[in-house]
Design a protein around this motif. Structure first.
Motif, mmCIF file in Angstrom:
data_model
loop_
_atom_site.group_PDB
_atom_site.id
_atom_site.type_symbol
_atom_site.label_atom_id
_atom_site.label_comp_id
_atom_site.label_asym_id
_atom_site.label_seq_id
_atom_site.Cartn_x
_atom_site.Cartn_y
_atom_site.Cartn_z
ATOM 1 N N SER A 203 34.343 31.120 35.876
ATOM 2 C CA SER A 203 33.750 32.439 35.646
ATOM 3 C C SER A 203 34.342 33.466 36.610
ATOM 4 O O SER A 203 34.649 34.598 36.219
ATOM 5 N N GLU A 206 37.852 34.373 35.491
ATOM 6 C CA GLU A 206 37.805 35.231 34.305
ATOM 7 C C GLU A 206 37.413 36.650 34.685
ATOM 8 O O GLU A 206 38.038 37.622 34.227
ATOM 9 N N TYR A 207 36.376 36.797 35.504
ATOM 10 C CA TYR A 207 35.956 38.139 35.918
ATOM 11 C C TYR A 207 37.064 38.843 36.698
ATOM 12 O O TYR A 207 37.250 40.059 36.567
ATOM 13 N N GLU A 210 39.603 40.026 34.201
ATOM 14 C CA GLU A 210 39.005 41.114 33.427
ATOM 15 C C GLU A 210 38.989 42.398 34.244
ATOM 16 O O GLU A 210 39.296 43.484 33.737
ATOM 17 N N LEU A 211 38.621 42.285 35.516
ATOM 18 C CA LEU A 211 38.587 43.463 36.384
ATOM 19 C C LEU A 211 39.984 44.048 36.555
ATOM 20 O O LEU A 211 40.165 45.275 36.483
ATOM 21 N N ARG A 270 34.320 47.961 34.732
ATOM 22 C CA ARG A 270 34.874 47.534 36.016
ATOM 23 C C ARG A 270 33.767 47.298 37.039
ATOM 24 O O ARG A 270 33.794 46.321 37.799
ATOM 25 N N GLN A 272 30.722 46.444 36.468
ATOM 26 C CA GLN A 272 29.971 45.239 36.122
ATOM 27 C C GLN A 272 30.726 43.971 36.514
ATOM 28 O O GLN A 272 30.122 43.011 37.007
ATOM 29 N N TYR A 273 32.042 43.950 36.306
ATOM 30 C CA TYR A 273 32.836 42.794 36.728
ATOM 31 C C TYR A 273 32.805 42.642 38.243
ATOM 32 O O TYR A 273 32.714 41.527 38.778
ATOM 33 N N GLU A 274 32.890 43.749 38.953
ATOM 34 C CA GLU A 274 32.850 43.710 40.407
ATOM 35 C C GLU A 274 31.507 43.183 40.894
ATOM 36 O O GLU A 274 31.448 42.357 41.820
ATOM 37 N N ALA A 276 29.497 41.227 39.215
ATOM 38 C CA ALA A 276 29.410 39.811 38.834
ATOM 39 C C ALA A 276 30.151 38.936 39.844
ATOM 40 O O ALA A 276 29.684 37.849 40.205
ATOM 41 N N ILE A 277 31.297 39.400 40.313
ATOM 42 C CA ILE A 277 32.052 38.646 41.315
ATOM 43 C C ILE A 277 31.255 38.564 42.614
ATOM 44 O O ILE A 277 31.205 37.507 43.267
ATOM 45 N N THR A 479 42.428 34.996 30.469
ATOM 46 C CA THR A 479 41.099 34.372 30.448
ATOM 47 C C THR A 479 41.111 33.116 29.588
ATOM 48 O O THR A 479 40.422 32.134 29.904
#
Length: 516
Positions: A203, A206-207, A210-211, A270, A272-274, A276-277, A479
């Motif tokens: 995960s 992938e994040y 994606e970021l 961006r 949201q990905y940050e 999530a990380i 991903t």
């Protein structure tokens, strides 16, 4: 009956003691013997169906995505290092230390190990002590003559120091099957821990990609906005000098404004990905940030091995197999209920009415004796219990095979995705080059007055769309490659699963501390 001399009888009894002790200590273990059932009805094929090596058109294309050669070593340990991204490596290391989901699964594994010790304790006798002291006075009206006493009743004191010992020998393997059940369950918990670790690691990767894909899109929009501003300046100058028309200015303004609005929206994903990380590495999102860095890469060559290796590579398959083993041991535990239970008990100690004579030799007392119990009627309860565990085991077999089928499906899915996306990327790169040429030609035709500005807008929109699509395809392929590695088991294999002996070791002091 044969009458032996007294001395010979004693020797015979002594000779029989080792046999009796072996029977009581070892007994026999009933229940079905566990063997791993066949994984699938058919043997795994020699190679994956969706591997690029199975397609001659991709083999001849030097730019096509390839897998590592069969002779290359499978991924081990830190599988994310195959991407050569130091920033990702650092984040993965933080995840392995601070991820709270991994910590939760680890503590569940620790708890599962303690159940082995609890089960093993049933092999040994239990001993208890219960010192008591009491002082009492009898009624003066309880004489044997029935007359009413004229003086106080008799006062007595009693001090007891007893020791009770009880032992139920494991004659039929109920306790040993219970120990095996808990050992297999602890191995299952260890496999679940590794599966969760792999899930969290994948995960994060992938994040991360994606970021970085969002950063690349931001760069694309920044370049598009800069080009649109130049176009607007040109159309405005044309209009101010009376050469151009107002509609061209409005169209240029609208194109620029749409690009600016879309660029602002990229910040949502961006962020949201940050966040999530940050969550994955155990850091509050409010104090965490990752610098912007556009990144579009092609998936590296991944060693996929052969399908038969997949059964040894995935922790979820190992967990499913250990579930079957645990269920098999449960059948043995339930079957032991059909046999009698032997209990050996003994008690002894000291008892005295005065404390100073408590430990005197005449104050001792003791009793010893075995007891045997057997259920003669339970209205089918034991048989129903055994049948329940047999059905549970059969269900676990089906779950095991379904897990394997799902594993093969996932590997084939992601192999196909990475391979086909590479082909699409190549075609999209050609489309983007054509779109760029389209923009250059239309701008020249507009500047010479051949075409209206609306044709330039169409060309610019086409180019932006193609660039967005190409960036998205790169992210999808990266991903998909992460998902492929996870489907292959990451850097794990069955040799890393702790053995029953290893999970049975006593927990260290650090492993039993309460988290502060």
């Amino acid at each position: 009956m044969i009458n032996l001399p007294r001395k010979a009888a004693c020797y015979t009894a002594l000779a029989a003691l080792p046999t009796l002790a072996a029977l009581l200590l070892g007994g026999c273990r009933i229940g079905p013997k566990y063997t791993v059932p066949p994984a699938t009805a058919q043997a795994p094929p020699a190679s994956y169906k969706e591997s690029p090596t199975q397609f001659t058109d991709t083999d001849t294309n030097s730019n096509a995505w390839k897998v590592a050669q069969p002779g290359d070593a499978m991924l081990r340990g830190k599988w994310w290092e195959i991407y050569n991204e130091p920033e990702l490596n650092t984040l993965e290391e933080q995840l392995n230390i601070n991820n709270q989901n991994i910590k939760q699964f680890f503590e569940n594994f620790m708890a599962a190990r303690t159940l082995i010790t609890q089960a093993r304790a049933q092999l040994y006798p239990t001993a208890s002590v219960g010192p008591t002291y009491s002082r009492s006075r009898s009624s003066a009206n309880t004489s044997n003559t029935g007359t009413t006493g004229t003086s106080g009743g008799k006062e007595t004191s009693l001090t007891e120091l007893p020791l009770d010992v009880s032992w139920e020998p494991d004659l039929w393997g109920k306790v040993r099957n219970t120990i095996r059940e808990q050992q297999y369950s602890a191995q299952l918990s260890a496999a679940d821990l590794e599966n969760e670790r792999l899930t969290e690691q994948a995960s994060l990767a992938e994040y991360f990609f994606e970021l970085r894909g969002q950063d690349a899109l931001v760069q694309i929009y920044d370049e598009t906005i800069a080009a649109d501003k130049k176009s607007l300046d040109y159309t405005q100058a044309q209009y101010d000098t009376g050469v151009g028309d107002r509609i061209s200015v409005v169209e240029a303004q609208n194109t620029l404004q749409n690009a600016q609005a879309a660029a602002i929206n990229l910040g949502v994903a961006r962020a949201q990905y940050e966040h999530a990380i940050a969550m994955l590495i155990g850091t509050p999102a409010s104090g965490f940030s990752i610098p912007v860095r556009p990144l579009l890469k092609t998936a590296p060559a991944i060693p996929i091995g052969v399908p038969s290796q997949l059964l040894e590579r995935r922790p979820d398959i190992a967990a499913s197999e250990r579930t079957m083993a645990s269920a098999n041991a449960q059948i043995g535990v339930a079957t032991a209920a059909f046999y009698p239970t032997l209990t050996l008990s003994a008690s002894g100690g000291f008892e005295s009415s005065t404390f100073k004579h408590l430990l005197d030799w005449p104050s001792r007392f003791w009793s010893i004796g075995p007891s045997v119990s057997e259920t003669v009627f339970d209205a089918g309860l034991r048989r129903a219990t055994v049948n329940q565990y047999i059905s549970t085991y059969n269900a676990d077999v089906a779950g095991y095979r379904q897990t394997i089928l799902t594993a093969f499906q996932q590997v084939e899915d992601y192999l196909a995705a990475v391979r086909i996306l590479q082909q699409q990327i190549q075609q999209q790169e050609l489309a983007m080059k054509s779109a760029q040429e389209f923009v250059d030609l239309e701008m020249s035709r507009y500047q010479t007055g051949i075409d209206p500005y609306v044709d330039v807008v169409t060309a610019q929109t086409t180019l932006l769309t193609d660039r967005q699509t190409l960036a998205t395809l790169h992210v999808q392929q990266m991903t998909a490659s992460v998902q492929l590695i996870a489907a292959l088991g990451g850097g794990w294999d069955a040799s890393q699963l702790p053995t029953p002996a290893q999970v049975s070791k006593k927990l260290t002091k650090a492993e039993t501390q309460i988290t502060k």
